[in-house]
Design a protein around this motif. Sequence first.
Motif, mmCIF file in Angstrom:
data_model
loop_
_atom_site.group_PDB
_atom_site.id
_atom_site.type_symbol
_atom_site.label_atom_id
_atom_site.label_comp_id
_atom_site.label_asym_id
_atom_site.label_seq_id
_atom_site.Cartn_x
_atom_site.Cartn_y
_atom_site.Cartn_z
ATOM 1 N N HIS A 168 0.881 -1.165 0.000
ATOM 2 C CA HIS A 168 0.000 0.000 0.000
ATOM 3 C C HIS A 168 0.923 1.220 0.000
ATOM 4 O O HIS A 168 1.677 1.426 0.960
ATOM 5 N N PRO A 169 0.899 2.034 -1.054
ATOM 6 C CA PRO A 169 1.875 3.119 -1.172
ATOM 7 C C PRO A 169 1.757 4.217 -0.112
ATOM 8 O O PRO A 169 2.748 4.880 0.192
ATOM 9 N N GLU A 170 0.593 4.395 0.463
ATOM 10 C CA GLU A 170 0.418 5.462 1.448
ATOM 11 C C GLU A 170 0.711 5.005 2.875
ATOM 12 O O GLU A 170 1.374 5.700 3.638
ATOM 13 N N THR A 171 0.230 3.822 3.247
ATOM 14 C CA THR A 171 0.430 3.346 4.618
ATOM 15 C C THR A 171 1.741 2.587 4.782
ATOM 16 O O THR A 171 2.178 2.360 5.909
ATOM 17 N N ARG A 172 2.343 2.163 3.667
ATOM 18 C CA ARG A 172 3.582 1.385 3.648
ATOM 19 C C ARG A 172 3.418 0.016 4.292
ATOM 20 O O ARG A 172 4.371 -0.596 4.765
ATOM 21 N N VAL A 173 2.181 -0.469 4.342
ATOM 22 C CA VAL A 173 1.914 -1.832 4.808
ATOM 23 C C VAL A 173 2.063 -2.749 3.602
ATOM 24 O O VAL A 173 1.580 -2.444 2.507
ATOM 25 N N ALA A 174 2.748 -3.876 3.814
ATOM 26 C CA ALA A 174 3.026 -4.803 2.722
ATOM 27 C C ALA A 174 2.639 -6.221 3.128
ATOM 28 O O ALA A 174 2.570 -6.553 4.309
ATOM 29 N N ARG A 175 2.398 -7.027 2.105
ATOM 30 C CA ARG A 175 2.008 -8.417 2.341
ATOM 31 C C ARG A 175 2.422 -9.239 1.136
ATOM 32 O O ARG A 175 2.188 -8.830 -0.002
ATOM 33 N N GLN A 176 3.025 -10.385 1.390
ATOM 34 C CA GLN A 176 3.283 -11.315 0.298
ATOM 35 C C GLN A 176 2.040 -12.182 0.150
ATOM 36 O O GLN A 176 1.502 -12.673 1.145
ATOM 37 N N VAL A 177 1.589 -12.344 -1.075
ATOM 38 C CA VAL A 177 0.350 -13.069 -1.341
ATOM 39 C C VAL A 177 0.603 -14.204 -2.331
ATOM 40 O O VAL A 177 1.609 -14.213 -3.033
ATOM 41 N N ILE A 178 -0.327 -15.137 -2.370
ATOM 42 C CA ILE A 178 -0.312 -16.193 -3.378
ATOM 43 C C ILE A 178 -1.492 -15.932 -4.295
ATOM 44 O O ILE A 178 -2.652 -15.952 -3.850
ATOM 45 N N LEU A 179 -1.207 -15.646 -5.548
ATOM 46 C CA LEU A 179 -2.280 -15.362 -6.504
ATOM 47 C C LEU A 179 -3.015 -16.647 -6.861
ATOM 48 O O LEU A 179 -2.389 -17.679 -7.111
ATOM 49 N N GLU A 180 -4.330 -16.572 -6.874
ATOM 50 C CA GLU A 180 -5.149 -17.733 -7.174
ATOM 51 C C GLU A 180 -5.430 -17.807 -8.669
ATOM 52 O O GLU A 180 -6.568 -17.638 -9.110
#
Length: 150
Positions: free
Chosen positions: A117-129
Motif C-alpha cells: 500500500h503506497p500510502e500506509t507502507r503496509v506490505a504483504r506477500q500473497v499467493i495469486l489464485e
Amino acid sequence: MKLQTKYFGEIDYEAGEALSFPAGLFGFEEEQEFLLLPFEGSIGTLLCFQSTRTPALAFVAMDPFALMPDYAPVLQPQELKELGVQDSQELGFYVLCVVKKPVDQSTVNLKCPVAIHPETRVARQVILETDAYEMRHPLAQFGAEEDATC
C-alpha cells in the motif's frame, strides 16, 4: 537510524521509510520490517528488500511490470481488506528473484508477489489464485536479461 545492510554497507534511514509486513514474508514470519532499496543503475526495476532486524537478510526483488507489462495480479477480498484497499490496482507490486549463475538461469516468483500500500507502507506477500503465473519463472524467457538482471 543506521543499518548495516547485506548489499549496500552501512546506510542511514528514517523509521517512516520502512515497510511494515505484519505477517512477515513466507518462511520469514518474524521479519516484519524491511526497507525497499534500489540497486544502483537499475532505474528502480531491480531492488532489495532489506530486513531492518537482521542485517544479513535481504531479498532481491524486481518490478514485474518491467518484465511483463501485462502482469495483472488480483488479490482476494480478505487480502485487499488487510491492506486497506478496495482494488488490487491501488497497490504497488514487486516479485522476488532467485539469483543464479549464470544470471540467465535466475528466476522470478510471479505467483507470490509482494503487494504494498503506497500510502500506509503496509506490505504483504500473497499467493495469486491463478495458473497464469509461476513461482519459478525463468528470467531468460523475458528476453530482458541485459536490462533487468537480478
